[in-house]
Design a protein around this motif. Structure first.
Motif, mmCIF file in Angstrom:
data_model
loop_
_atom_site.group_PDB
_atom_site.id
_atom_site.type_symbol
_atom_site.label_atom_id
_atom_site.label_comp_id
_atom_site.label_asym_id
_atom_site.label_seq_id
_atom_site.Cartn_x
_atom_site.Cartn_y
_atom_site.Cartn_z
ATOM 1 N N GLU A 22 0.828 -1.208 0.000
ATOM 2 C CA GLU A 22 0.000 0.000 0.000
ATOM 3 C C GLU A 22 0.866 1.264 0.000
ATOM 4 O OE1 GLU A 22 -2.993 -0.155 3.048
ATOM 5 O OE2 GLU A 22 -3.951 -1.926 2.199
ATOM 6 N N ASN A 23 1.849 1.248 -0.907
ATOM 7 C CA ASN A 23 2.720 2.401 -1.158
ATOM 8 C C ASN A 23 3.654 2.756 -0.007
ATOM 9 O OD1 ASN A 23 1.560 2.856 -3.767
ATOM 10 N ND2 ASN A 23 -0.191 3.861 -2.759
ATOM 11 N N LYS A 24 3.816 1.850 0.948
ATOM 12 C CA LYS A 24 4.777 2.068 2.029
ATOM 13 C C LYS A 24 5.785 0.925 2.027
ATOM 14 C CE LYS A 24 1.826 4.842 5.056
ATOM 15 N NZ LYS A 24 1.247 4.991 6.420
ATOM 16 N N ARG A 25 7.033 1.279 2.325
ATOM 17 C CA ARG A 25 8.121 0.317 2.206
ATOM 18 C C ARG A 25 8.525 -0.212 3.577
ATOM 19 N NH1 ARG A 25 13.986 1.815 -0.077
ATOM 20 N NH2 ARG A 25 14.738 -0.253 -0.692
ATOM 21 N N TYR A 26 8.874 -1.504 3.604
ATOM 22 C CA TYR A 26 9.256 -2.175 4.837
ATOM 23 C C TYR A 26 10.480 -3.056 4.583
ATOM 24 C CZ TYR A 26 4.495 -0.799 5.968
ATOM 25 O OH TYR A 26 3.346 -0.064 6.151
ATOM 26 N N PHE A 27 11.404 -3.077 5.539
ATOM 27 C CA PHE A 27 12.573 -3.941 5.466
ATOM 28 C C PHE A 27 12.286 -5.252 6.186
ATOM 29 C CE2 PHE A 27 15.096 0.114 5.090
ATOM 30 C CZ PHE A 27 15.507 -0.124 3.788
ATOM 31 N N PHE A 28 12.655 -6.353 5.579
ATOM 32 C CA PHE A 28 12.578 -7.655 6.229
ATOM 33 C C PHE A 28 13.655 -7.743 7.300
ATOM 34 C CE2 PHE A 28 14.311 -11.953 6.546
ATOM 35 C CZ PHE A 28 13.187 -12.675 6.935
ATOM 36 N N VAL A 29 13.284 -8.197 8.515
ATOM 37 C CA VAL A 29 14.248 -8.340 9.611
ATOM 38 C C VAL A 29 14.579 -9.813 9.832
ATOM 39 C CG1 VAL A 29 14.741 -7.836 12.049
ATOM 40 C CG2 VAL A 29 13.398 -6.212 10.689
ATOM 41 N N HIS A 30 13.578 -10.599 10.228
ATOM 42 C CA HIS A 30 13.782 -12.047 10.361
ATOM 43 C C HIS A 30 12.433 -12.726 10.524
ATOM 44 C CE1 HIS A 30 12.940 -11.910 14.681
ATOM 45 N NE2 HIS A 30 13.820 -10.928 14.796
ATOM 46 N N LYS A 31 12.445 -14.046 10.430
ATOM 47 C CA LYS A 31 11.215 -14.820 10.616
ATOM 48 C C LYS A 31 10.846 -14.879 12.089
ATOM 49 C CE LYS A 31 11.297 -17.926 6.606
ATOM 50 N NZ LYS A 31 11.308 -19.346 6.161
ATOM 51 N N LEU A 32 9.542 -14.800 12.343
ATOM 52 C CA LEU A 32 9.032 -14.933 13.707
ATOM 53 C C LEU A 32 8.461 -16.318 13.971
ATOM 54 C CD1 LEU A 32 7.237 -11.478 14.158
ATOM 55 C CD2 LEU A 32 9.333 -12.230 15.298
ATOM 56 N N GLY A 33 7.879 -16.934 12.957
ATOM 57 C CA GLY A 33 7.286 -18.252 13.143
ATOM 58 C C GLY A 33 6.542 -18.688 11.908
ATOM 59 N N GLU A 34 6.017 -19.905 11.966
ATOM 60 C CA GLU A 34 5.236 -20.415 10.841
ATOM 61 C C GLU A 34 4.239 -21.450 11.319
ATOM 62 O OE1 GLU A 34 7.450 -23.736 8.459
ATOM 63 O OE2 GLU A 34 8.939 -22.186 8.930
#
Length: 305
Positions: free
Chosen positions: A16-28
């Protein structure tokens, strides 16, 4: 549906036109993954839930979860920040951007204390329970039921404010069953979407002529309260041993002997876990009883564990 999503360089995404950096996985889980991401513009952390959709039915269910989140703006229901559903060949992925709650789930807190051979104090239980009840009331007041309330679906903020999450199993609070085909459909749905050790008795063997309402959540709420008091749900061990939970829930619950908690709290627990759903109280009654316990607890000046 949310705005376009693209996966960009250096582990970043745009929703939605906002950028985010991936940090790490939390779970699955079985069909979803949760990643920690950081907002480029605001520097805040978020949980990105990615739901794998293998067919149109999966996509419909993911969209349903989005719509359920959008119904609520309540301090005890986890809000949806943004979302998108993207096509990946013959499949789709639904992306739900949610606030990141550093404290983790209620189950994390219960488990940590249990491993120390300790338990939640009554004042803390009553405080958390009250918030859960307020979140449930907001859901019930809109004519829905959560249907999968359990300690792992309750997040805790630093001040112990609970947030109900995982709204994908929510549906209409009142379900009228008029024949055996409808009964089997409800029973099959519950087997897939309602965690077995927190599932209300009426969802195991659905009658061909009955009404199932939001008081399925009251039973689950009782199981959550039990887990806060005794370190595990009343039917967790039965399930882990491979015994029949469906059979076990047909009997009245036995509260373990203890001196940690007031008779009022134990009575409240028993009032929730009544096998006959028509004899269970609605959430407003539960809230009244919880609030009646609060002055007693505050006067005890118990230490927060």
């Amino acid at each position: 549906m949310g705005g376009a999503l693209c996966i960009c360089s250096r582990g970043s995404i745009t929703i939605e036109n906002k950028r985010y950096f991936f940090v790490h996985k939390l779970g699955e889980g079985g069909f979803s993954y949760v990643d920690l991401v950081e907002g480029v513009q605001d520097g805040r952390f978020y949980a990105l839930k990615r739901i794998l959709c293998h067919d149109r039915e999966d996509r419909k269910e993911a969209q349903h979860e989005v719509e359920m989140h959008r119904l609520f703006n309540h301090p005890n229901v986890l809000p949806l920040v943004a979302h998108s559903i993207i096509e990946k060949g013959p499949k789709w992925e639904a992306w739900l951007l949610l606030p990141f709650v550093k404290g983790g789930t209620l189950w994390n807190q219960v488990e940590v204390l249990r491993d120390r051979n300790s338990f939640l104090s009554e004042d803390r239980i009553v405080h958390i329970l009250h918030g859960i009840c307020l979140g449930l009331k907001a859901i019930h007041d809109r004519g829905y039921a959560h249907r999968d309330l359990k300690p792992t679906n309750v997040l805790l903020e630093d001040d112990d404010r609970p947030l109900l999450m995982d709204l994908g199993s929510m549906n209409q609070a009142r379900m009228e069953v008029k024949d055996s085909r409808q009964a089997m459909a409800v029973q099959d749905w519950a087997a897939q979407r309602c965690t077995i050790s927190y599932r209300a008795p009426e969802l195991f063997n659905v009658s061909s002529d009955c009404v199932i309402d939001e008081r399925t959540d009251i039973w689950s709420l009782g199981c959550v309260l039990f887990s806060m008091m005794f370190g595990e749900g009343p039917y967790d061990m039965i399930f882990q041993k491979g015994d029949s939970v469906a059979l076990a829930v047909q009997n009245n619950i036995t509260v373990p002997a203890n001196e940690r908690y007031s008779q009022g709290l134990q009575t409240l627990l028993c009032s929730m876990m009544v096998v006959n759903s028509q004899e269970r109280p609605f959430i407003s009654t539960i809230i009244s009883h919880v609030e009646a316990l609060q002055p007693i607890v505050e006067g005890q000046a118990t230490t927060r564990i």
